[in-house]
Scaffold this motif. Structure first.
Motif, PDB file in Angstrom:
ATOM      1  N   PHE A  17       0.832  -1.199   0.000  1.00 53.56           N
ATOM      2  CA  PHE A  17       0.000   0.000   0.000  1.00 53.56           C
ATOM      3  C   PHE A  17       0.875   1.262   0.000  1.00 53.56           C
ATOM      4  CE2 PHE A  17      -3.172   3.040   1.537  1.00 53.56           C
ATOM      5  CZ  PHE A  17      -4.238   2.688   0.722  1.00 53.56           C
ATOM      6  N   ALA A  18       1.951   1.226   0.762  1.00 51.16           N
ATOM      7  CA  ALA A  18       2.867   2.373   0.799  1.00 51.16           C
ATOM      8  C   ALA A  18       3.460   2.615  -0.587  1.00 51.16           C
ATOM      9  CB  ALA A  18       3.963   2.121   1.824  1.00 51.16           C
ATOM     10  N   GLU A  19       3.839   1.518  -1.246  1.00 47.07           N
ATOM     11  CA  GLU A  19       4.370   1.623  -2.623  1.00 47.07           C
ATOM     12  C   GLU A  19       3.349   2.275  -3.539  1.00 47.07           C
ATOM     13  OE1 GLU A  19       6.608  -2.555  -2.731  1.00 47.07           O
ATOM     14  OE2 GLU A  19       5.394  -2.145  -4.533  1.00 47.07           O
ATOM     15  N   PHE A  20       2.133   1.767  -3.428  1.00 47.21           N
ATOM     16  CA  PHE A  20       1.058   2.278  -4.273  1.00 47.21           C
ATOM     17  C   PHE A  20       0.867   3.779  -4.060  1.00 47.21           C
ATOM     18  CE2 PHE A  20      -3.307   3.756  -4.416  1.00 47.21           C
ATOM     19  CZ  PHE A  20      -3.585   3.592  -5.762  1.00 47.21           C
ATOM     20  N   CYS A  21       0.887   4.196  -2.798  1.00 44.54           N
ATOM     21  CA  CYS A  21       0.645   5.612  -2.504  1.00 44.54           C
ATOM     22  C   CYS A  21       1.720   6.507  -3.100  1.00 44.54           C
ATOM     23  CB  CYS A  21       0.540   5.843  -0.998  1.00 44.54           C
ATOM     24  SG  CYS A  21      -0.993   5.170  -0.318  1.00 44.54           S
ATOM     25  N   LYS A  22       2.949   6.012  -3.140  1.00 44.70           N
ATOM     26  CA  LYS A  22       4.029   6.775  -3.779  1.00 44.70           C
ATOM     27  C   LYS A  22       3.685   7.022  -5.237  1.00 44.70           C
ATOM     28  CE  LYS A  22       8.231   6.004  -1.213  1.00 44.70           C
ATOM     29  NZ  LYS A  22       8.751   4.667  -0.886  1.00 44.70           N
ATOM     30  N   GLU A  23       3.276   5.925  -5.884  1.00 43.65           N
ATOM     31  CA  GLU A  23       2.892   6.005  -7.299  1.00 43.65           C
ATOM     32  C   GLU A  23       1.699   6.942  -7.479  1.00 43.65           C
ATOM     33  OE1 GLU A  23       1.683   2.458  -9.861  1.00 43.65           O
ATOM     34  OE2 GLU A  23       3.022   1.580  -8.347  1.00 43.65           O
ATOM     35  N   TYR A  24       0.765   6.826  -6.571  1.00 49.32           N
ATOM     36  CA  TYR A  24      -0.498   7.572  -6.671  1.00 49.32           C
ATOM     37  C   TYR A  24      -0.256   9.055  -6.419  1.00 49.32           C
ATOM     38  CZ  TYR A  24      -5.507   8.502  -5.927  1.00 49.32           C
ATOM     39  OH  TYR A  24      -6.798   8.983  -6.020  1.00 49.32           O
ATOM     40  N   GLY A  25       0.768   9.334  -5.599  1.00 50.95           N
ATOM     41  CA  GLY A  25       1.129  10.731  -5.365  1.00 50.95           C
ATOM     42  C   GLY A  25       0.619  11.296  -4.055  1.00 50.95           C
ATOM     43  N   ARG A  26      -0.078  10.460  -3.291  1.00 50.69           N
ATOM     44  CA  ARG A  26      -0.640  10.949  -2.042  1.00 50.69           C
ATOM     45  C   ARG A  26      -0.798   9.791  -1.070  1.00 50.69           C
ATOM     46  NH1 ARG A  26      -5.719  12.405  -1.861  1.00 50.69           N
ATOM     47  NH2 ARG A  26      -5.991  12.084  -4.084  1.00 50.69           N
TER      48      ARG A  26
END
Ligand SMILES: *Cc1c(COP(=O)(O)O)cnc(C)c1O
Length: 410
Positions: free
Chosen positions: A252-261
């Protein structure tokens, strides 16, 4: 409840037989320390900082239990407007409640909007109407990733012909509606069923939801549902929440980096938090030996604990009165005039009339699924908290059976 020196005891030395004497049987007893332990296990396992547990209160919705979970920091997941009202009564802030009904009427959603509750939409027609009535109210969308998961047919809700959620295959349709009506989607949700064992199933489900999330730029939270299995049988395995929590947090942390927030990661366990905290006590009314079988009959039935009959679930059963008697093989049955079998061919310390038997793992989907079938009264509920037993719901009375009935003279 543990066997200590040949006697069953609750923490603080509370004697279950005394509780049964004082409050009568059948009786539901919950140990708050177990709920706290399970809650801590989850919040420790999920290391992602913006993490929130929404307790799925259909598992056990007693107000005092709801309050206990709120004090521990939990938010709430509700599947009906009355569960929402219970949550508010127990002191939850409206924005700490996610309303996730299925085939609820429009009036329930309207009420939830009025109350300021977080709303989860799980059907395309609802979505189409949303913009007409509440263009400015943000909401969450329940997607169905179609993972075949869950302990049995009845509690698996993710499969292709399931009635839950909006099919992931209908995402293009969802996107058209959202974009045309400029709807405010603040959350994505999935819940694929109960009793999932395989860590990979949780991860695969998350992948599907995260992939869909990329299409929604204004999300605040992603809710990965529940499905955590607890051990029912002696050697049963349970979901490795520590592993699931660690892996999902990382992903989830990885995803949030990609997502930008940084989005909020939510899960909504019910059973995992309360199942093992619950003990259901009943008294043996009669032992009946037929030519083939020894039946232990109890002063309860599937009207009070439906899981064995409804799901074929196994619940550990012990003889609390005589734990040390030589075990015999019994069919444990209820007093309802229907097939009413709690357990077949079960080894239990020899039972005589008047003995108290205890069902383990009765905290989840026990009392909340109880009914007055056969005009029997629903049990009382007790919460053990910091070494003290508190009555948190009185036993039904005969008046409860007739309350609301209008006797018409014909
Ligand atoms: C029932 C339910 C849960 C809880 O499931 P458990 O197996 O008890 O953890 C979570 N989310 C939703 C939407 C539910 O309907």
């Amino acid at each position: 409840m543990e066997l200590i020196n040949d006697k069953y005891e609750f923490p603080g030395g509370i004697d279950p037989l005394e509780l049964c004497k004082q409050y009568g049987t059948p009786l539901y007893v919950y140990d708050a320390a177990v709920i706290e332990r399970q809650y801590k296990r989850i919040t420790t396992a999920y290391t992602y900082p913006k993490f929130r547990v929404h307790y799925a209160c259909k598992a056990l919705n007693n107000l005092t239990v709801l309050r206990l979970l709120r004090q521990m920091g939990s938010a709430l997941d509700c599947v009906s407007i009355n569960e929402v009202r219970l949550g508010l009564l127990a002191g939850y802030a409206p924005q700490d409640i996610l309303f996730t009904p299925n085939f609820a009427g429009v009036d329930e959603y309207e009420e939830a909007v009025r109350l300021g509750i977080k709303i989860n939409i799980d059907a395309i027609p609802m979505l189409e109407n949303w913009g007409l009535h509440h263009p400015d109210v943000p909401f969450c969308i329940r997607l169905n990733p179609h993972l075949m998961a869950g302990g049995n047919e009845k509690i698996s809700v993710g499969h292709i012909d399931s009635k839950f959620g909006i099919s992931i295959h209908q995402l293009p349709h969802v996107m058209r509606i959202v974009e045309n009506q400029k709807l405010k989607v603040e959350g994505l949700h999935m819940h694929t069923g109960s009793d999932i064992l395989d860590v990979d199933v949780f991860l695969r489900g998350a992948e599907i939801l995260l992939e869909a999330a990329k299409k929604f730029p204004n999300l605040k939270y992603i809710d990965l549902g529940s499905g955590f299995k607890v051990p029912y049988k002696p050697d049963d395995i349970e979901t490795d929440v520590e592993e699931v929590g660690e892996k999902l947090s990382q992903r989830f942390a990885e995803f949030c980096k990609e997502y930008g927030r940084e989005l909020t990661l939510m899960i909504e366990p019910g059973k995992f938090l309360v199942s093992e905290a619950g003990f259901f006590f009943a008294k043996c009314t009669l032992v009946k030996q037929t030519t083939s079988t020894a039946f232990v009959g109890l002063d309860t039935g599937f009207n009070h604990l439906i899981r064995p009959m409804f799901y074929g679930s196994y619940h550990k059963i012990v003889n609390v009165t005589e734990p040390t008697f030589k075990p015999r093989i019994y069919n444990v049955v209820g007093n309802i005039c229907e097939t009413d079998t709690f357990a077949a061919d079960r080894r239990i310390a020899e039972v005589v009339e008047g003995d108290i038997l205890c069902f383990y793992n009765a905290g989840a989907y026990g009392y909340t699924m109880a009914s007055n079938f056969n005009s029997r009264l629903r049990p009382a509920e007790i919460l053990i908290y910091k070494g003290k037993a508190h009555l948190i719901r009185e036993r039904d009375t005969f008046e409860d059976l007739v309350r609301g009935q209008m006797e018409v003279n014909l």
